[in-house]
Structure formats: structure tokens, C-alpha cells
Design an enzyme around this catalytic site. Sequence first.
Site, PDB file in Angstrom:
ATOM      1  CB  VAL A 199      -0.940   0.006   1.226  1.00 31.26           C
ATOM      2  CG1 VAL A 199      -1.736   1.304   1.282  1.00 31.26           C
ATOM      3  CG2 VAL A 199      -1.876  -1.192   1.166  1.00 31.26           C
ATOM      4  CD  GLN A 226      -2.859  -7.347  -3.569  1.00 32.45           C
ATOM      5  OE1 GLN A 226      -2.658  -6.404  -2.803  1.00 32.45           O
ATOM      6  NE2 GLN A 226      -2.352  -8.553  -3.358  1.00 32.45           N
ATOM      7  CB  CYS A 276      -4.319  -7.075   4.034  1.00 31.97           C
ATOM      8  SG  CYS A 276      -4.096  -5.605   5.069  1.00 31.97           S
ATOM      9  CG  HIS A 304       3.077 -13.949   3.697  1.00 28.59           C
ATOM     10  ND1 HIS A 304       2.911 -12.605   3.947  1.00 28.59           N
ATOM     11  CD2 HIS A 304       4.135 -14.323   4.458  1.00 28.59           C
ATOM     12  CE1 HIS A 304       3.821 -12.198   4.826  1.00 28.59           C
ATOM     13  NE2 HIS A 304       4.565 -13.233   5.148  1.00 28.59           N
ATOM     14  CB  ALA A 336       6.767  -7.281   0.923  1.00 26.16           C
TER      15      ALA A 336
END
Length: 627
Positions: free
Chosen positions: A55, A146, A175, A242, A301
Site C-alpha cells: 500500500v 491488486q 492483509c 505467504h 516486500a
Amino acid sequence: MAFEATQQTSDASRPGPSNGTDEPDPTPCNPRKKLHGRAFYESIGSPKFVVAPMVDQSDFAWRMLTRSFLPPHTPTASSTNLLAYTPMFHSRLFVETPKYRDAHFEPLPTSVPLHASPEYTSAAQDFHNNPHLDGNPAIDRPLIVQFCSNTPEDFLTAARAVAPYCDAVDLNLGCPQGIAKRGNYGAFLQEDQELIFRMVRTLHEELDVPVTAKMRILDTREDTLKYAKGLLDAGASIITVHGRRREQKGHNTGLADWQVLRYLRESLPPDTVIFANGNILQHEDIERCLAVTGADAVMSAEGNLYNPAIFAEAPRVGEEGREYWRGRGGRGGWRVDAVVRRYFDIIWQYALKTDPPVRAPLYLPGDEKGEDFTTTTTGAEQIPELQYGKSQNGSTNGDASASNLVPEPEPNSKKRKADPEHPTQQQQATAPSKQNKRQKRAQGRPDMITSPNLVGMMAHLFHVLRPLVSRHTHVRDALARCRKGDMEAFEHVLKLTEEAVKEGLRGYEAGVEDGGVGDAVEDDGQEMKERGAVGEIEDDEGESSSAAVRRCKRPWWVCQPFVRPSPKEAVEKGSMQMSKKEKRRLMEEQAMEKERKKEKGDGEAIVIPNGQGKEDMGVPKEQVVYG
């Protein structure tokens, strides 16, 4: 640094479609055949490196910066070997609010229309003829957009709006933040998997480009496998996994479980495309992750935020140039001042649409001796889009110059109240003068400039400069005073950074500065031999971050990862309290480990705090790295 305007190439010279075939570029009137699964993955070049959706962080400028470190014209390391995701967008806001679309996504100089808009076809045709920033086929592909969403209708409408400008659309199912819980999206949709599968199936059946999904592992391997199968059966072309559970965040981040990813690889159909996410601190971790998990690609990330060159191999010895530093023991990394320069030049050219400032070459020890330092052998010269040392008229930059570092205040000294008549040296160095600001307004230049790529600048710099600003607090203070669009203030931070790096390099050459590495391993090759098995870290308890710190530590003038303390260490320091669920999990692991040790007779359990004292709990050592 100046970037060539590749988006202005003619149709004849523009690179072909991202699928690597001889098909013409797709247009609204001539859409490319929709591919699925491995066929789609191969059509975008089978990339092994993936920039994660973050984000306000994986914006166009940051993606460009990351791509810039990969030489574009070699078979083994090309920019097409990097797949990037946009930041996560909220599907409902993207559909309902044109200002939200304008503030986050810029494939066109104008607003992005929705699929039902009369301008949709003409806008997509304009992008084909004259692409702007996001999704530009010449410089920003392959690209996946996304969204987070909780309704098939919003997800499909938002996806249709971006489909002409990307290679696929991804659903965020990972998230773990509180805002995702309040908004009922991300990892908090796990309890309603039928809704998830319905959203994926809707896009698979009705969208012109493939749909993918990014998920987290669940409490058991079996539940995770069932979840992944459901996504694939619904039509997901790629799943990114993940290796952490939803509750693993903040101080409880801990390790991603690569063994669960290996279990998925072995249990799912062989042609399934899987991206692995988690535990990537350095470039060397990528190959270990691929070997341990069997994944097709590795997504980074946080590692990418602290080092945007994480996917690039180090230059060979003797070819470091001015952007890469290598120490006496062979350990090195990309200089933070060089990375910030590249980033700013991208911002100037693309976000602000103007030529970057003419810059003197970066400092190297020996420049004071009159050595020739007008050329470099790595970095910009190896990348066609990047060209150092030339102004608009083609003249070469002048000699390098840098002022002395601003002295830091005494640790216990009181802050001096700002005196406009008699400013201190610190105040003069850490902010543009009021006179300059008045002159700026008098010249009619706006104080604030809007662009999606300017939103994350401060956060990006705090990541890249983290080791530097912890020592040079005046750089930290100057950065904290920057505001979005105030490039004068950001350029001032770059100037202070270059001065700090210069002094650090001088001190290292003089033998009075080690860059704060302490007892970190100097020789990467020897350190790898000592570690033994692939991906394995050996330390006293298997639950300490100390081994990762020793492995990753670099001088403060070099980009390096942030190694989080393990949950065990966080509990010991009092910065985290274990939840009841986590305590139950540890008790179960303790019982299983004690039973295993009883059967095998191989030693005693490991001491791990449970939040209310200490208790013997067995914890197996996974062959993964810390991150």
C-alpha cells in the site's frame, strides 16, 4: 541521471507484447487471447523475481527503481524477469470515486474510465498508441494490479477498468492489519471461503485478463492445501503463498514456514504456478527459497523496501563503480546515496515531467588525489534508460564537491529556540531558508505537486536510509520535515546523505570507521560454508535473530535489510504479550516435541517464555532464514 523517453517510441520500434510472441499488441478491437495458469505465466516471461503489492509503496517510480538494477539485455538477468504488483487498491473506492483512481493509478494522462463509460474504448486505444506511466508496455511490464474486495460485483467492475493496462488482476487475501478486519477484506475473508471462490470465479469467467490470488497459510497444512485447491479450482492462474499465518504481524511476525510451501508444491498439480513470499532478506535468500519450497518465483516486500536492488546480482570484483561498495573482506552492497539518486531522478522525469538536476559524480576514496572520476563501470551505464553525467546540452558534469557534515548536537543539550536573525549551523543546514521559499512562491511555482508517486517518498527514504539516520540524526530530522511534492527539501536530504556517506567512506579508508558492523561476518563465502545446509541458520536456540543480524549486517552507508527480533525475543523484552491462541499452540508444540524427544532420546526441550514465566517447550528448527 536522465531516463530516455521510451514511451514515445513508434509502433514499429516499440517492444512486442509481454507474452514474447509475434502477435501484435492487443487493442480493444483486437484483444489478445486470454491464457490461464502456466501458459499465462510463460507468456509473461516466467519471471523469478516479484515485487510485492504494498500500500502506497509499490508505486510506478519504485517499480522503475527496482527494475533499473536488472540489466535489460542479458538472457539470465533481464528486466522482464521481474514481475511487479501495484499497491493494493480498494475495489469499491476505485469504482465509486474518480479522485481515488486518479490518486493511485496513472496509465493515462487523464482519468481511468470504468468499463461502462463511453470513453472506455477510446481510453484503452489512447493507451495503446501513447502509454503513460502505470503499465507502460515498454518500461512497466509485466504488471499485475491488486485489489482488496468483498463483493464479486465491485471486484469485477474495478478489474475491468484496469484490464487494458496490465497483465492480470490479483485478489488480496493476505492483509492482516486491523483496517482489513474492520473492512472485511484481505486475510479476514478466510472464514468465508465460498465468497472468495465466487469472486475469483467471477473474474475468471468474465474478465479479459487472468485473475490471481495472494493468500496466507492457515493453522494446518491440510487446511492450507484445501484453501489453495479452492482458489485454483475457482480459476486463479497463480497463487502467491505467504508462509505466515494471519496473526503473524508486528512483533509476532516471526518466521515464514517454507515447509508448508514445499507441502503445497508436492500436493498440488505439477503445472500449478506458485509464488513464495516470506523470509527474503538478501539476494542469496532467493535461490535458497526456490530450492526449499520448489516455488516458481519469489516475492519480496519488506526486503525490497530496504534494498530495491535485492533482485540484482552484485557486480564483479573490480567493476563496482561508484554505486556499489565492497569492503576489504569482500562483503558489500549498494550505496544508499546512489539508490536515493536513482530514485529522485525517476521522480523528476516521470512524476514531475522535468529533467533531473545535473549532479556531480558520487564520491569515491581517491578523488582528492586528482584521479579521473567522470566515468563509472556499473549502474547507469549498464542500463539503456539511465545515463549519468550529462546535462540537457550534452555537457559533462563538473567536479564533485561536498561540504563538511553538520555537527550533531550534544546528547544532553537543550534545543535552541529558532532565531530568524541568528540561526545555528544546524538550522541552516537542515531546512531551506525562508528567503528561498519566498523566492519560490514569487516565481509562481506551486509548493505542492500532486502525483501518486510522491505519496510514498518519505516512507521509502526512511526504509533505505534506516541505518544511516540512526547515526546521523540531522539527516533524519531533515527528512521528517519534508512534505509531499517539496523536492527542494528532498534534494536537501540527498545532499546531507551524500556528505554523510563521503565522511563514512573516508573514515573506513583511514581505518577509524567500521560502519557499525561490529562482529558481523566479513566474508560471505566463508559464512555460507559455515551455515551448511540450504536455508539453515544454526544458533544456540534456533529462536534468535542474532545469526541473521550477523549475516546481513553492513556498514550504515550500504542498503541492508531490517532483521526483526523473533517473537521469543520480543516476549523476553516485554514488547509483546502472547495471545491465548499462541500459548495453546506453543503448549501443543511442546507436547509434540517432548513426545518426539522421548521416542528418539535426542536431548532436552528448548526454554521459551509463555508470557507468564518460562516453560520447557520443544521447537523444531526449520530450514529457513529469519525475516
